[in-house]
Write a protein that holds these residues in place. Structure first.
Motif, PDB file in Angstrom:
ATOM      1  N   VAL A  84       0.933  -1.129   0.014  1.00  0.00           N
ATOM      2  CA  VAL A  84       0.075   0.106   0.142  1.00  0.00           C
ATOM      3  C   VAL A  84       0.788   1.220   0.007  1.00  0.00           C
ATOM      4  CG1 VAL A  84      -1.615   1.313   1.340  1.00  0.00           C
ATOM      5  CG2 VAL A  84      -2.061  -1.038   1.298  1.00  0.00           C
ATOM      6  N   GLN A  85       0.557   2.203  -0.859  1.00  0.00           N
ATOM      7  CA  GLN A  85       1.344   3.420  -1.020  1.00  0.00           C
ATOM      8  C   GLN A  85       0.444   4.592  -0.369  1.00  0.00           C
ATOM      9  OE1 GLN A  85       2.267   5.095  -4.790  1.00  0.00           O
ATOM     10  NE2 GLN A  85       4.427   5.955  -4.117  1.00  0.00           N
ATOM     11  N   SER A  86       0.629   5.359   0.407  1.00  0.00           N
ATOM     12  CA  SER A  86      -0.231   6.550   0.648  1.00  0.00           C
ATOM     13  C   SER A  86       0.521   7.959   0.720  1.00  0.00           C
ATOM     14  CB  SER A  86      -0.721   6.417   2.431  1.00  0.00           C
ATOM     15  OG  SER A  86      -1.305   7.459   2.644  1.00  0.00           O
ATOM     16  N   TYR A  87      -0.151   8.901   0.046  1.00  0.00           N
ATOM     17  CA  TYR A  87       0.613  10.055  -0.329  1.00  0.00           C
ATOM     18  C   TYR A  87      -0.306  11.132   0.389  1.00  0.00           C
ATOM     19  CZ  TYR A  87       3.542  13.771  -2.398  1.00  0.00           C
ATOM     20  OH  TYR A  87       4.126  14.713  -2.441  1.00  0.00           O
ATOM     21  N   VAL A  88       0.298  11.836   1.069  1.00  0.00           N
ATOM     22  CA  VAL A  88      -0.564  13.191   1.647  1.00  0.00           C
ATOM     23  C   VAL A  88       0.169  14.505   1.552  1.00  0.00           C
ATOM     24  CG1 VAL A  88      -1.392  14.081   3.964  1.00  0.00           C
ATOM     25  CG2 VAL A  88      -1.628  11.673   3.476  1.00  0.00           C
ATOM     26  N   VAL A  89      -0.631  15.583   1.159  1.00  0.00           N
ATOM     27  CA  VAL A  89      -0.235  16.722   0.965  1.00  0.00           C
ATOM     28  C   VAL A  89      -0.923  17.535   2.056  1.00  0.00           C
ATOM     29  CG1 VAL A  89       0.136  18.882  -0.651  1.00  0.00           C
ATOM     30  CG2 VAL A  89       0.406  16.644  -1.320  1.00  0.00           C
ATOM     31  N   SER A  90       0.055  18.430   2.925  1.00  0.00           N
ATOM     32  CA  SER A  90      -0.597  19.326   3.951  1.00  0.00           C
ATOM     33  C   SER A  90      -1.093  20.634   3.176  1.00  0.00           C
ATOM     34  CB  SER A  90       0.314  19.545   5.058  1.00  0.00           C
ATOM     35  OG  SER A  90      -0.124  20.979   5.780  1.00  0.00           O
TER      36      SER A  90
END
Length: 186
Positions: free
Chosen positions: A133-139
């Motif tokens: 699983v890859q998760s990518y988050v931008v604040s």
């Protein structure tokens, strides 16, 4: 506690407790994400339990991973609802504020090249056809991004669910590995 053989990246459903002894210190990551000193100390002292429900949405073949975080003492944390389709979704988090996140299945060789790629791709057990699983988050307001790769690793001859995390802000980046003990079904 070791992850049983029937718990794979394709079925994380159950209760998972962060193993603080095997996990990396992630205080510098929280600091980079703008989390204040007092909250960082509270987080460092708490035992974090994840209750995960992973399922395939009927008629769509989309994997969903819903996670309820609870800190020791019954303090409710964030509820995460991830759909592994790489579509951006907005989430308002009590600690991190407004973020845009996306998640998907990925093979390690398809992870973007960069100075942190080795960290994100090393140490994994070869399971589930190589998918992770890859998760990518931008604040939205903090100026940082966070990338996570989830899977399983063998640490000290024991199989654990782990997450490799890289947080970037400007030209700086920090990394940590979080290790989870399986505590049974939810």
């Amino acid at each position: 506690m070791a992850a049983p053989a029937d718990k794979t990246i394709k079925d994380l459903s159950g209760k998972w407790v962060m193993n603080k002894e095997l996990s990396d210190d992630f205080d510098t990551i929280l600091q980079m994400q703008g989390v204040g000193w007092m909250m960082r100390k509270i987080i460092s002292m708490a035992t974090i339990t994840l209750t995960i429900s992973q399922y395939i949405e009927a008629g769509t073949n989309l994997t969903h991973i819903d996670i309820q975080q609870v800190a020791s003492g019954g303090i409710q944390g964030t509820t995460e609802r991830r759909t592994l389709d790489w579509q951006v979704r907005i989430h308002v988090d009590g600690i991190f504020g407004e973020v845009e996140g996306k998640s998907r299945w990925i093979l390690l060789e398809n992870i973007d090249k960069g100075p942190d790629r080795e960290w994100l791709t090393k140490g994994w057990l070869d399971e589930s056809g190589g998918e992770h699983v890859q998760s990518y988050v931008v604040s939205k307001n903090g100026g940082w991004t966070a990338e996570q790769i989830w899977g399983f690793e063998e640490i000290e001859d024991t199989r654990y669910h782990t997450r490799h995390i890289v947080v970037r802000k400007g030209d700086d980046w920090k990394q940590a590995r979080l290790v989870y003990n399986f505590q049974g079904t939810a």
